[in-house]
Design a protein around this motif. Structure first.
Motif, mmCIF file in Angstrom:
data_model
loop_
_atom_site.group_PDB
_atom_site.id
_atom_site.type_symbol
_atom_site.label_atom_id
_atom_site.label_comp_id
_atom_site.label_asym_id
_atom_site.label_seq_id
_atom_site.Cartn_x
_atom_site.Cartn_y
_atom_site.Cartn_z
ATOM 1 N N LYS A 34 -37.169 -56.063 -74.361
ATOM 2 C CA LYS A 34 -38.023 -55.233 -73.519
ATOM 3 C C LYS A 34 -37.410 -55.078 -72.119
ATOM 4 O O LYS A 34 -37.403 -53.986 -71.545
ATOM 5 C CB LYS A 34 -39.427 -55.865 -73.405
ATOM 6 C CG LYS A 34 -40.423 -54.920 -72.785
ATOM 7 C CD LYS A 34 -41.733 -55.580 -72.492
ATOM 8 C CE LYS A 34 -42.594 -54.678 -71.632
ATOM 9 N NZ LYS A 34 -43.788 -55.315 -71.154
ATOM 10 N N HIS A 77 -44.323 -45.097 -67.118
ATOM 11 C CA HIS A 77 -45.263 -46.224 -67.192
ATOM 12 C C HIS A 77 -46.061 -46.249 -68.491
ATOM 13 O O HIS A 77 -46.865 -47.164 -68.699
ATOM 14 C CB HIS A 77 -46.251 -46.162 -66.020
ATOM 15 C CG HIS A 77 -45.649 -46.596 -64.716
ATOM 16 N ND1 HIS A 77 -44.973 -47.774 -64.575
ATOM 17 C CD2 HIS A 77 -45.622 -46.019 -63.494
ATOM 18 C CE1 HIS A 77 -44.554 -47.914 -63.336
ATOM 19 N NE2 HIS A 77 -44.919 -46.851 -62.659
ATOM 20 N N TYR A 133 -48.581 -48.499 -53.931
ATOM 21 C CA TYR A 133 -48.707 -49.547 -54.957
ATOM 22 C C TYR A 133 -47.347 -50.063 -55.434
ATOM 23 O O TYR A 133 -47.160 -51.277 -55.530
ATOM 24 C CB TYR A 133 -49.543 -49.050 -56.143
ATOM 25 C CG TYR A 133 -51.025 -48.953 -55.858
ATOM 26 C CD1 TYR A 133 -51.584 -49.584 -54.748
ATOM 27 C CD2 TYR A 133 -51.868 -48.244 -56.690
ATOM 28 C CE1 TYR A 133 -52.937 -49.483 -54.483
ATOM 29 C CE2 TYR A 133 -53.230 -48.144 -56.441
ATOM 30 C CZ TYR A 133 -53.756 -48.767 -55.329
ATOM 31 O OH TYR A 133 -55.101 -48.677 -55.071
ATOM 32 N N PRO A 134 -46.388 -49.180 -55.733
ATOM 33 C CA PRO A 134 -45.093 -49.718 -56.148
ATOM 34 C C PRO A 134 -44.456 -50.608 -55.079
ATOM 35 O O PRO A 134 -43.826 -51.608 -55.398
ATOM 36 C CB PRO A 134 -44.233 -48.468 -56.385
ATOM 37 C CG PRO A 134 -45.215 -47.396 -56.707
ATOM 38 C CD PRO A 134 -46.422 -47.710 -55.887
ATOM 39 N N VAL A 141 -45.367 -56.697 -75.693
ATOM 40 C CA VAL A 141 -44.014 -56.898 -76.254
ATOM 41 C C VAL A 141 -43.137 -57.721 -75.329
ATOM 42 O O VAL A 141 -43.010 -57.391 -74.173
ATOM 43 C CB VAL A 141 -43.297 -55.543 -76.451
ATOM 44 C CG1 VAL A 141 -41.981 -55.767 -77.174
ATOM 45 C CG2 VAL A 141 -44.159 -54.566 -77.185
ATOM 46 N N ILE A 188 -53.038 -51.293 -61.277
ATOM 47 C CA ILE A 188 -53.903 -51.444 -60.109
ATOM 48 C C ILE A 188 -54.917 -50.300 -60.092
ATOM 49 O O ILE A 188 -54.778 -49.321 -59.366
ATOM 50 C CB ILE A 188 -53.086 -51.486 -58.791
ATOM 51 C CG1 ILE A 188 -51.891 -52.434 -58.943
ATOM 52 C CG2 ILE A 188 -53.967 -51.959 -57.632
ATOM 53 C CD1 ILE A 188 -50.949 -52.426 -57.771
ATOM 54 N N ASP A 224 -50.402 -43.934 -55.282
ATOM 55 C CA ASP A 224 -49.974 -44.357 -56.610
ATOM 56 C C ASP A 224 -48.449 -44.443 -56.776
ATOM 57 O O ASP A 224 -47.961 -45.246 -57.558
ATOM 58 C CB ASP A 224 -50.532 -43.401 -57.680
ATOM 59 C CG ASP A 224 -52.048 -43.517 -57.766
ATOM 60 O OD1 ASP A 224 -52.592 -44.490 -57.210
ATOM 61 O OD2 ASP A 224 -52.682 -42.637 -58.373
ATOM 62 N N ALA A 260 -47.620 -51.460 -61.032
ATOM 63 C CA ALA A 260 -48.477 -50.647 -60.149
ATOM 64 C C ALA A 260 -49.556 -49.888 -60.923
ATOM 65 O O ALA A 260 -50.669 -49.723 -60.438
ATOM 66 C CB ALA A 260 -47.611 -49.672 -59.359
ATOM 67 N N ILE A 261 -49.225 -49.458 -62.143
ATOM 68 C CA ILE A 261 -50.211 -48.645 -62.877
ATOM 69 C C ILE A 261 -51.444 -49.436 -63.298
ATOM 70 O O ILE A 261 -52.460 -48.862 -63.653
ATOM 71 C CB ILE A 261 -49.611 -47.990 -64.145
ATOM 72 C CG1 ILE A 261 -48.903 -49.028 -64.981
ATOM 73 C CG2 ILE A 261 -48.787 -46.803 -63.838
ATOM 74 C CD1 ILE A 261 -48.896 -48.654 -66.446
ATOM 75 N N LEU A 279 -48.397 -44.190 -69.204
ATOM 76 C CA LEU A 279 -49.763 -43.714 -68.966
ATOM 77 C C LEU A 279 -50.051 -42.464 -69.780
ATOM 78 O O LEU A 279 -51.177 -42.211 -70.176
ATOM 79 C CB LEU A 279 -49.950 -43.381 -67.484
ATOM 80 C CG LEU A 279 -50.376 -44.503 -66.556
ATOM 81 C CD1 LEU A 279 -50.518 -43.987 -65.143
ATOM 82 C CD2 LEU A 279 -51.682 -45.127 -67.011
#
Lengths: 76, 539
Positions: free
Chosen positions: B103, B178, B333-334, A76, A54, B329, A51-52, B180
């Motif tokens: 990951k 995330h 979006y999720p 990764v 977008i 957000d 989502a981030i 960010l």
């Protein structure tokens, strides 16, 4: 790049994807197009677009989209 | 008289009103003065102390909720950061496939941490805010089913600003998750970001990346910031005292349904309430942003001239913007980018085309957003109805969009013509006013009754019908004229404040004094008026 432009034209035709630099900010691609686009890109390039990612900056041009795709493929 | 009793006049709530004398004449000047004279390294600590002091003065011991939130998200942030560092350390040098597996493993762990944080914080908010509403409805259901059990209805006092600072805390944790932003190891900086006093009562809901660094890198009080900030606070005061509080009396009478008002009076009250809410909330935001501006901090804007919107979707990108972007957000979006939704989008697009295909997943996500949005405003069916009303309007707009486009093309209608745009704006305003009628009504039943009255018993109301003074109407219209002028200028990209700043000092001061006098002489306060608490503080 050609394949990406094909996908884009399939979703929203009549846009000059090779040159347009404001696909989102110029309202050429609407939010519903972005929803379709994300699903198609994930299938085609075997990536996950979280989502981030977008944000308009990632979708404003075909070139920006390609950069995002390559970055997500290399992560990764 | 003790300082506390002076500040907590008006039943202890005066401080939540940024236009109360205790705030404007005592608290704000005191904080600005002390902040101004302190050396730079102490300013930030003082701002945090002032913020905690503010919350303590307003809600006493409930300050503990705010502090617990800060310590909790601080811990969760560091936990997430540690997992990320661990992953990077282990992944270096591994082949691609193994890196992918590692990951995925760490992603799962990080998701666990962020889920725990969200459950704790949203869970706390749910218990405090909705357990009463939930129990009342369970009791009603049990009695309908004939079960002879009545659950005790819990009553909690909501800590001031909890709906706002919880969303801010969640956004911080999710942004760290995330990648960010980096988790903040400095609890003071994080605390200041979550509790900065102007934003605590009604928002705006800030993101860490928007204000945390600004607050930490404190600025001295500068003349331009001080004068611009003070101007903006005055502008907000004008909205609140001359328009919002003046309309309150009439709006309250009609919505309390004390008399049998005709449909015209109800419609007029719905218009007045919409104006009141906009002036109250955007006026408060002017006070918040103006206060922050004095300290050299730029807050995200919550309003962008919403009544110039052509569609309901656009309206929600211009009204309570920080709440809208939060839901976009962290919910929209999720949901749309979840694996299941992407599958639905892919297959639906092949079956029903490029427009309606993605609309399936989009509608599910929008439904989630509007359920949350309605409930966020309060625990009542009328708020859920309000959310669903806007969901249906936005969905309908999307459904008929291609049809309208085809009709326009066929009839050679230019959708960008002034008339077409004007009609769209008019339609949007009417739809918003109807929504606000339900939002303000005392419960869903009352809302439906008022709506029915408006449709079936419509007659043009006279001034006597409405019980409102002609003098009030003239003042409100005159002030709205000033605000409309400023809004049109802003819409054209002209900053009225910047233009004024370039005018001669005599003219600037004359305008400033005129504004102050206008508020002092015509403000709705004193005899006959009750102070109205900021309307969004209760959410």
């Amino acid at each position: 790049m050609e394949r990406l432009i094909e996908i884009l034209e399939d979703i929203q035709p009549d846009v000059d994807y090779a040159n347009c630099q404001d696909l989102v900010d110029g309202h050429y691609l609407k939010s519903l197009d972005i929803i379709s686009l994300i699903a198609e890109l994930e299938d085609e390039y075997d990536i996950t677009i979280p989502a981030i990612e977008i944000i308009p900056d990632n979708f404003n041009s075909a070139e920006r989209m390609m950069k995002m795709i390559q970055r997500l493929q290399e992560e990764v | 008289m003790t300082l506390e009793s002076l500040l907590l006049a008006e039943k202890g709530k005066s401080l939540t009103n940024f236009f109360s004398l205790s705030y404007m004449i005592v608290v704000l000047p005191f904080v600005v003065f002390v902040y101004g004279i302190l050396p730079k390294k102490w300013k930030r600590y003082f701002l945090l102390l002032a913020s905690f002091g503010f919350v303590w003065l307003v809600s006493g011991g409930m300050l503990i909720y705010l502090m617990l939130t800060i310590f909790s998200v601080h811990y969760f942030g560091i936990w997430l950061d540690r997992l990320q560092t661990e992953l990077k350390g282990k992944a270096g040098g591994l082949p691609k496939e193994e890196r992918k597996e590692l990951k995925a493993l760490y992603q799962k762990r990080k998701r666990g941490v962020v889920t725990l944080a969200a459950v704790l914080h949203i869970g706390g908010l749910l218990v405090l805010k909705y357990s009463g509403f939930f129990t009342v409805n369970v009791n009603a259901l049990l009695s309908k089913l004939g079960v002879d059990i009545t659950l005790t209805i819990p009553k909690y006092v909501l800590p001031i600003g909890i709906s706002f600072f919880t969303l801010q805390a969640i956004s911080y944790i999710v942004d760290v998750y995330h990648g960010l932003i980096k988790a903040d190891d400095n609890v003071v900086r994080l605390g200041l970001f979550i509790s900065f006093f102007p934003q605590i009562v009604e928002g705006p809901i800030c993101r860490y990346s928007q204000t945390a660094e600004q607050l930490w890198n404190v600025q001295p009080i500068r003349y331009k910031n001080l004068s611009f900030g003070a101007q903006r606070i005055l502008y907000g005061t004008m909205k609140k005292y001359i328009i919002a509080d003046r309309l309150n009396l009439y709006v309250k009478n009609v919505f309390d349904m004390k008399l049998d008002y005709n449909g015209g009076a109800v419609a007029f009250a719905a218009i007045c309430y919409t104006v009141q809410l906009y002036m109250d909330f955007s006026g408060s935001m002017d006070a918040v942003c103006g206060t922050a501006e004095i300290f050299g901090i730029t807050m995200p804007e919550n309003f962008k001239r919403p009544f110039f919107s052509r569609t309901i979707s656009e309206f929600w990108t211009r009204w309570h913007i920080t709440l809208g972007t939060w839901f976009r957000d962290y919910v929209l979006y999720p949901v749309t980018s979840s694996k299941r939704m992407k599958k639905i989008t892919s297959s639906a697009r092949k079956k029903i085309g490029n427009h309606y295909g993605p609309l399936v997943a989009g509608s599910i996500a929008l439904f989630c957003v509007w359920s949350c949005n309605g409930l966020w405003h309060g625990s009542a069916w009328s708020y859920i109805f309000f959310g669903m009303y806007h969901f249906v309007l936005i969905l309908s707009g999307n459904l008929i969009g291609p049809i309208v486009q085809k009709v326009n093309t066929k009839l050679h209608i230019n959708p960008n013509s002034v008339v077409y745009r004007g009609l769209q704006i008019f339609r949007t305003i009417i739809l918003v006013i109807i929504g606000e009628l339900f939002f303000r009504a005392k419960g869903l039943k009352a809302g439906l009754k008022l709506f029915k009255k408006m449709i079936t018993d419509f007659a043009l109301p006279t001034i006597q019908d409405m019980g409102i003074d002609g003098y009030d109407i003239v003042l409100v219209i005159l002030t709205l004229g000033i605000i409309l002028f400023v809004s049109i200028m802003n819409e054209k990209g002209i900053s009225v404040r910047e233009v004024l700043a370039k005018k001669p000092a005599a003219l600037r001061w004359a305008i400033l004094y005129a504004l102050i006098l206008f508020i002092v002489i015509f403000g709705a306060y004193g005899y006959g008026y009750k102070p109205v608490a900021p309307m969004y503080a209760k959410f």
